[in-house]
Design a protein around this motif. Structure first.
Motif, PDB file in Angstrom:
ATOM      1  N   VAL A  32      -7.477  -3.016  -7.565  1.00 29.98           N
ATOM      2  CA  VAL A  32      -7.124  -2.817  -6.152  1.00 29.98           C
ATOM      3  C   VAL A  32      -8.140  -3.522  -5.267  1.00 29.98           C
ATOM      4  O   VAL A  32      -9.341  -3.374  -5.447  1.00 29.98           O
ATOM      5  N   ARG A  33      -7.598  -4.289  -4.341  1.00 29.15           N
ATOM      6  CA  ARG A  33      -8.467  -5.007  -3.405  1.00 29.15           C
ATOM      7  C   ARG A  33      -8.085  -4.565  -1.991  1.00 29.15           C
ATOM      8  O   ARG A  33      -6.930  -4.365  -1.688  1.00 29.15           O
ATOM      9  N   GLY A  34      -9.057  -4.386  -1.152  1.00 28.87           N
ATOM     10  CA  GLY A  34      -8.807  -3.793   0.146  1.00 28.87           C
ATOM     11  C   GLY A  34      -8.630  -4.782   1.277  1.00 28.87           C
ATOM     12  O   GLY A  34      -8.600  -5.995   1.081  1.00 28.87           O
ATOM     13  N   ASP A  51     -24.433  -1.229   3.905  1.00 32.45           N
ATOM     14  CA  ASP A  51     -24.341  -2.516   4.602  1.00 32.45           C
ATOM     15  C   ASP A  51     -23.819  -2.300   6.008  1.00 32.45           C
ATOM     16  O   ASP A  51     -23.438  -1.188   6.375  1.00 32.45           O
ATOM     17  N   VAL A  76      -9.621   2.111  -3.389  1.00 31.14           N
ATOM     18  CA  VAL A  76     -10.469   0.978  -3.796  1.00 31.14           C
ATOM     19  C   VAL A  76     -11.184   1.226  -5.115  1.00 31.14           C
ATOM     20  O   VAL A  76     -11.630   0.286  -5.773  1.00 31.14           O
ATOM     21  N   GLY A  82     -14.759  -4.319  -9.721  1.00 32.68           N
ATOM     22  CA  GLY A  82     -16.161  -3.949  -9.513  1.00 32.68           C
ATOM     23  C   GLY A  82     -16.336  -2.461  -9.292  1.00 32.68           C
ATOM     24  O   GLY A  82     -17.116  -1.805 -10.001  1.00 32.68           O
ATOM     25  N   LEU A  83     -15.666  -1.883  -8.311  1.00 33.75           N
ATOM     26  CA  LEU A  83     -15.838  -0.469  -7.982  1.00 33.75           C
ATOM     27  C   LEU A  83     -15.323   0.431  -9.097  1.00 33.75           C
ATOM     28  O   LEU A  83     -15.927   1.461  -9.386  1.00 33.75           O
ATOM     29  N   ASN A 141     -20.884  -6.378  -3.577  1.00 31.40           N
ATOM     30  CA  ASN A 141     -19.860  -6.038  -2.576  1.00 31.40           C
ATOM     31  C   ASN A 141     -20.465  -5.982  -1.178  1.00 31.40           C
ATOM     32  O   ASN A 141     -19.882  -6.477  -0.217  1.00 31.40           O
ATOM     33  N   LYS A 160     -20.831  -9.383  -0.117  1.00 27.80           N
ATOM     34  CA  LYS A 160     -19.547 -10.077   0.102  1.00 27.80           C
ATOM     35  C   LYS A 160     -18.861  -9.619   1.381  1.00 27.80           C
ATOM     36  O   LYS A 160     -18.255 -10.410   2.101  1.00 27.80           O
ATOM     37  N   TYR A 161     -18.905  -8.316   1.641  1.00 28.41           N
ATOM     38  CA  TYR A 161     -18.083  -7.776   2.731  1.00 28.41           C
ATOM     39  C   TYR A 161     -18.877  -7.464   4.002  1.00 28.41           C
ATOM     40  O   TYR A 161     -18.476  -6.642   4.809  1.00 28.41           O
ATOM     41  N   GLY A 214     -12.293 -12.314  -5.596  1.00 25.61           N
ATOM     42  CA  GLY A 214     -12.681 -11.137  -6.374  1.00 25.61           C
ATOM     43  C   GLY A 214     -11.558 -10.740  -7.312  1.00 25.61           C
ATOM     44  O   GLY A 214     -10.440 -11.269  -7.229  1.00 25.61           O
ATOM     45  N   THR A 215     -11.907  -9.821  -8.185  1.00 24.97           N
ATOM     46  CA  THR A 215     -10.924  -9.398  -9.193  1.00 24.97           C
ATOM     47  C   THR A 215     -10.495  -7.939  -9.029  1.00 24.97           C
ATOM     48  O   THR A 215      -9.584  -7.476  -9.703  1.00 24.97           O
ATOM     49  N   GLY A 216     -11.160  -7.189  -8.190  1.00 23.55           N
ATOM     50  CA  GLY A 216     -10.775  -5.793  -7.942  1.00 23.55           C
ATOM     51  C   GLY A 216     -11.185  -4.851  -9.047  1.00 23.55           C
ATOM     52  O   GLY A 216     -10.616  -3.782  -9.197  1.00 23.55           O
ATOM     53  N   SER A 237     -10.687  -5.504   3.658  1.00 24.08           N
ATOM     54  CA  SER A 237     -11.854  -6.363   3.924  1.00 24.08           C
ATOM     55  C   SER A 237     -11.772  -7.649   3.107  1.00 24.08           C
ATOM     56  O   SER A 237     -12.104  -8.732   3.601  1.00 24.08           O
ATOM     57  N   ALA A 238     -11.309  -7.530   1.854  1.00 23.40           N
ATOM     58  CA  ALA A 238     -11.190  -8.715   0.997  1.00 23.40           C
ATOM     59  C   ALA A 238     -10.201  -9.696   1.599  1.00 23.40           C
ATOM     60  O   ALA A 238     -10.417 -10.915   1.596  1.00 23.40           O
ATOM     61  N   ILE A 294     -14.583   0.257   5.301  1.00 28.07           N
ATOM     62  CA  ILE A 294     -13.319   0.463   4.563  1.00 28.07           C
ATOM     63  C   ILE A 294     -12.479   1.505   5.309  1.00 28.07           C
ATOM     64  O   ILE A 294     -12.980   2.597   5.585  1.00 28.07           O
TER      65      ILE A 294
END
Ligand code: ADP
Length: 641
Positions: A587-589, A569, A582, A603-604, A541, A544-545, A599-601, A591-592, A574
Motif C-alpha cells: 500500500v502506497r499513500g 519529520d 499504510v 517498508g512500513l 521514509n 523521502k516524504y 517505492g514498493t510499499g 504522499s507517495a 499522512i
C-alpha cells in the motif's frame, strides 16, 4: 506506472464492475426470495381462509347432525305413539293423534285448544226419554229429579254425566239451587267426559257460574270463572277453537298465560292443513318470536304428530357451538329467523334445508372472526421477520464475500504494481552500473577520474545489493521464515549505527538527521540487523516524504516503561484515513503520489512486522501538512522477543 491503483483510494474504492456483479448476484436471490415470500403469504392467507371455511363447514355439518338426531328422536317417538308404546313426550312438545280430521288423542304439552277435535260418543238420548217425559210433559219435576238421580248413579260415565246435567237443570227449575250446584260439582269432577257436545268439566263450571250469578253469589261466581279460565288456558280438556272461544267469554283467563302453549296452539292451527294433506315430514316456523318444530306421519290409525318448542332441539347445540367457537342461526324456508345463538356476522358456512332434510337452514360463522385475522397477521409478521432475517444474512454474507474478493483483487493488483515498481527501482542502479562499466571497458576514462568511477560503481552495487536483501528479507518475513537472532544490544547504539550508515550514503543531506538521546544506553534484547532494517525504513521514509533539508529528529527515550525510538519529520504527513492502511504490504499513500516518490510499499509493513516480532509496537502520529512521527516501542530487555 500508474499510481491510481496503488494509492489508498484505489485500495478502498469499490470497483464499479465488481459492485455491479455483486449486486446482480445478491440481488437475484433477494428478489426471488421476496417474490417467493409474497407468494407464500398469499398462499398462507388462502390456506387460512380455506381452513376457516372447512372449520365452519364441519361445524355446520355437526349442527345439522345434532338437529337431525333430535328430530329423529321425535320421529321414533311417533312410531312408538302409533304402536301405543309411546314414551312420555319430551318437555315442551305435544304429541297428537289425528283421526278423521280431529284430534283423537294427545300427550305432552296440553294446548288450550286444537283446530278440530274428534267428537266423542255421548250417552244415547233414549236412556233419558222416560225421565224427560216426566220433566217436560208431565211437569213432575220431583219425579224427574229422582229418575235423573237414579241414572246418575250408574257406572257408565256418559250416562252419569248426562244424568247429572239434567238433574242440575231439573233442580234449578225447582229452585233447589244448592242441590243443583252440588249436581254440577259432581259433574265437574267428570273432567272431559263428553256431554251436550262439550267436556263435562267446562259445562258444569259454566252452569255453576250462571247459577251462582243468579243467586247473587257474585264472589263465588268470580272464583268459578277464574277456575274455568285456568282450566281453559292449561288445556285441561281437549276442545276445539270454537268451544274454547265460547267458554272463554265468561271465564276469567289468567293475566299471564303460558306463552308457549298459546303460540303453539296458533302454530298448530297453521300446520293443521299440512298435517292432513302431506303423509309425513318435518317443519319449523316462528310464531310470535318463538320457534316451533314438528314431525308427523300418516299411519293406518291416523296421523301422528309431534309439535313443540325448538328450544328442546337447540338446547344441546349451545355447548357444541361453544366448543366449536362458532355462532349459528336457524332460518325457516322463507328465510325467517327461527333461532340464533348470537347474531351471525360475516361470511360463514350454510347448510340449506334442502341438503340436510331438516326443516331449517343452518348458517354458521366464527364467534370471533378477528381471531383468524390475528392469527394470519401473526404468521405474516413471523414470515416477514424470517424474510428480513434471511435478507440480512444474505446481505451480510454477500458483503463479507464481496469484501474478501475485493481485497484479494486489490492485493493482486497491488502485487503487480509492486513487481513493476521493483523492476523500476532495479533499473536505475543497473543502468548506472552498465554505463560506468562500459566506460571503464572502453578505457576512455582519464586516469585521475578512475577512483571516482570505482566509488560510484561501488555505491550503485551496494544500493542494488541493499535492495535485493531488502526484498529477500521481506520475502522471508512474509513467508514467516525470518529467524531473529536476539542479542543484548542498546537502542542508542542501534540508532547511531543506522544514522551513521545513512550519513555515509547520503551526499549532501546528512546533516538533516538529528539524534536526541540521553546518556542512557537503553539496553535491548533484539536482532540488531532486523531492528536496524526497520529503523532504516522509517528514516528513508522520513527523508523521502519531507522536503529536502527539512529536519528529521530521531529520539530515544523512555515511554511508559518502554523504550521508545521515534523518527519525526516535517513532511507531508499522512491523512488520518490512511494511517492504518499504510502498514499493509504494497500500500502506497497520498504522499507517495503527491511527491511522485518511487517505492514498493513494503517498508512500513516490514518495519511493523519486525517490531511486533520483538514484542513491541509501531505507532504513528501524523498531521497532514505538519509531518509524521513513527515511534517504535520496545520492551526493556524482554525475555522472549
Ligand atoms: P513506500 O515508501 O515504498 O511507498 P512504505 O511502506 O515505506 O512504502 O510506505 C507506505 C506509504 O506510507 C508511503 O507510500 C507513503 O505514502 C506513506 N508514508 C510512509 N512514511 C511516510 C512519512 N514519513 N511521511 C509521509 N508519508 C509516509
Amino acid at each position: 506506472m500508474s499510481y491510481k491503483k496503488m494509492t489508498l483510494s484505489g485500495f478502498v474504492g469499490i470497483p464499479v464492475k465488481l459492485l455491479a456483479q455483486f449486486l446482480a448476484l445478491a440481488g437475484i436471490p433477494l428478489v426471488a426470495l421476496g417474490v417467493l415470500g409474497w407468494h407464500l403469504l398469499d398462499q398462507d392467507r388462502a390456506i387460512e381462509n380455506q381452513r376457516l371455511k372447512d372449520r365452519l363447514d364441519s361445524a355446520a355439518g355437526q349442527l345439522a347432525r345434532e338437529l337431525d338426531r333430535g328430530l329423529a328422536g321425535w320421529e321414533s317417538q311417533l312410531l312408538a305413539a302409533d304402536s301405543g308404546h309411546a314414551a312420555p313426550a319430551p318437555s315442551g312438545v305435544a304429541t297428537l293423534v289425528i283421526v278423521s280430521r280431529g284430534v283423537a288423542q294427545r300427550d305432552g304439552v296440553r294446548l288450550p285448544y286444537y283446530p278440530h277435535v274428534l267428537p266423542k260418543r255421548e250417552a244415547p238420548s233414549d236412556v233419558f226419554a222416560a225421565s224427560e217425559k216426566l220433566e217436560f210433559r208431565e211437569r213432575d219435576l220431583a219425579g224427574a229429579a229422582a229418575s235423573y238421580r237414579k241414572l246418575a248413579s250408574t257406572d257408565t260415565r256418559g250416562v252419569r254425566a248426562a244424568a247429572l246435567l239434567r238433574l242440575g237443570r231439573c233442580l234449578r227449575s225447582q229452585r233447589q239451587f244448592e242441590s243443583a250446584l252440588a249436581a254440577y260439582t259432581e259433574l265437574e269432577a267428570m273432567s272431559d267426559t263428553p256431554v251436550a257436545g262439550a267436556p263435562a268439566e267446562l259445562l258444569a263450571r259454566h252452569e255453576r257460574i250462571v247459577l251462582l250469578a243468579l243467586t247473587g253469589a257474585r264472589e263465588a261466581a268470580q272464583r268459578e270463572a277464574a277456575t274455568l279460565g285456568l282450566a281453559l288456558s292449561q288445556g285441561r280438556v281437549l276442545i276445539d277453537r270454537a268451544t274454547f272461544d265460547f267458554y272463554s267469554q265468561e271465564a276469567l283467563l289468567p293475566g299471564q298465560p303460558d306463552r308457549t302453549s298459546v303460540q303453539l296452539a296458533e302454530t298448530v292451527e297453521e300446520w293443521w292443513p299440512m298435517w292432513l294433506e302431506q303423509p309425513g315430514g318435518r317443519a319449523a316456523r316462528n310464531s310470535g318470536g318463538l320457534a316451533f318444530a314438528t314431525v308427523w306421519r300418516r299411519t293406518p290409525g291416523g296421523t301422528v304428530v309431534m309439535a313443540g318448542s325448538m328450544e328442546t332441539l337447540v338446547r344441546p347445540l349451545s355447548a357444541l357451538l361453544r366448543n366449536l367457537g362458532v355462532d349459528a342461526v336457524l332460518e325457516d324456508a322463507t328465510g325467517g329467523r327461527l333461532w340464533e345463538s348470537q347474531p351471525v356476522i360475516g361470511q360463514g358456512a350454510i347448510r340449506s334445508l334442502r341438503e340436510t332434510g331438516l326443516p331449517c337452514t343452518i348458517r354458521v360463522a366464527a364467534s370471533d372472526p378477528g381471531t383468524a385475522t390475528r392469527v394470519f397477521a401473526a404468521r405474516r409478521r413471523l414470515l416477514g421477520g424470517g424474510f428480513v432475517l434471511m435478507v440480512l444474512v444474505i446481505a451480510a454474507a454477500g458483503y463479507f464475500v464481496f469484501r474478501a474478493v475485493n481485497r484479494e483483487l486489490t492485493v493482486a493488483s497491488l502485487q503487480s504494481e509492486f513487481v513493476a515498481a521493483v523492476s523500476h527501482e532495479f533499473r536505475s542502479p543497473l543502468t548506472a552500473m552498465r554505463h560506468l562499466t562500459e566506460m571503464l571497458e572502453e578505457g576512455t576514462v582519464e586516469q585521475e577520474r578512475l577512483p571516482k568511477y570505482y566509488l560510484a560503481l561501488g555505491k550503485e552495487t551496494r544500493r542494488l545489493q541493499g535492495m535485493v536483501e531488502n526484498l529477500l528479507d521481506f520475502g522471508r518475513i512474509e513467508a514467516g521464515k525470518q529467524v531473529y537472532h536476539l542479542e543484548e544490544t542498546s537502542a542508542t547504539d542501534l540508532v547511531r549505527r543506522v544514522v551513521d550508515d545513512f550519513r555515509e550514503g547520503a551526499s549532501g543531506d546528512a546533516d538533516r538527521v538529528q539524534v536526541e538521546s540521553t546518556t542512557d544506553r537503553f539496553p535491548l534484547r533484539a536482532d540488531p540487523h532486523a531492528m536496524a532494517l526497520a529503523l532504516r525504513n522509517l528514516l528513508d521514509n522520513a527523508v523521502k516524504y519531507s522536503p529536502a533539508r527539512s529536519p528529521i529528529t530521531i529520539r530515544v527515550e523512555p515511554i511508559n516503561g518502554l523504550t521508545g525510538i521515534s523518527v519525526e519529520d516535517r513532511g507531508l504527513g499522512i491523512p488520518s484515513e490512511e494511517q492504518q492502511e499504510v502498514f499493509r504490504k504494497f500500500v502506497r499513500g497520498t504522499s507517495a503520489k503527491t511527491l511522485n516518490v518511487k517505492g514498493t510499499g513494503i517498508g512500513l509493513a516490514m518495519a511493523d512486522h519486525i517490531v511486533r516480532a520483538h514484542g513491541g509496537l509501531l505507532e504513528l502520529d501524523s498531521r497532514p501538512g505538519c509531518g509524521s512521527k513513527f515511534t517504535i516501542l520496545l520492551p526493556v530487555r524482554p525475555d522472549q522477543p
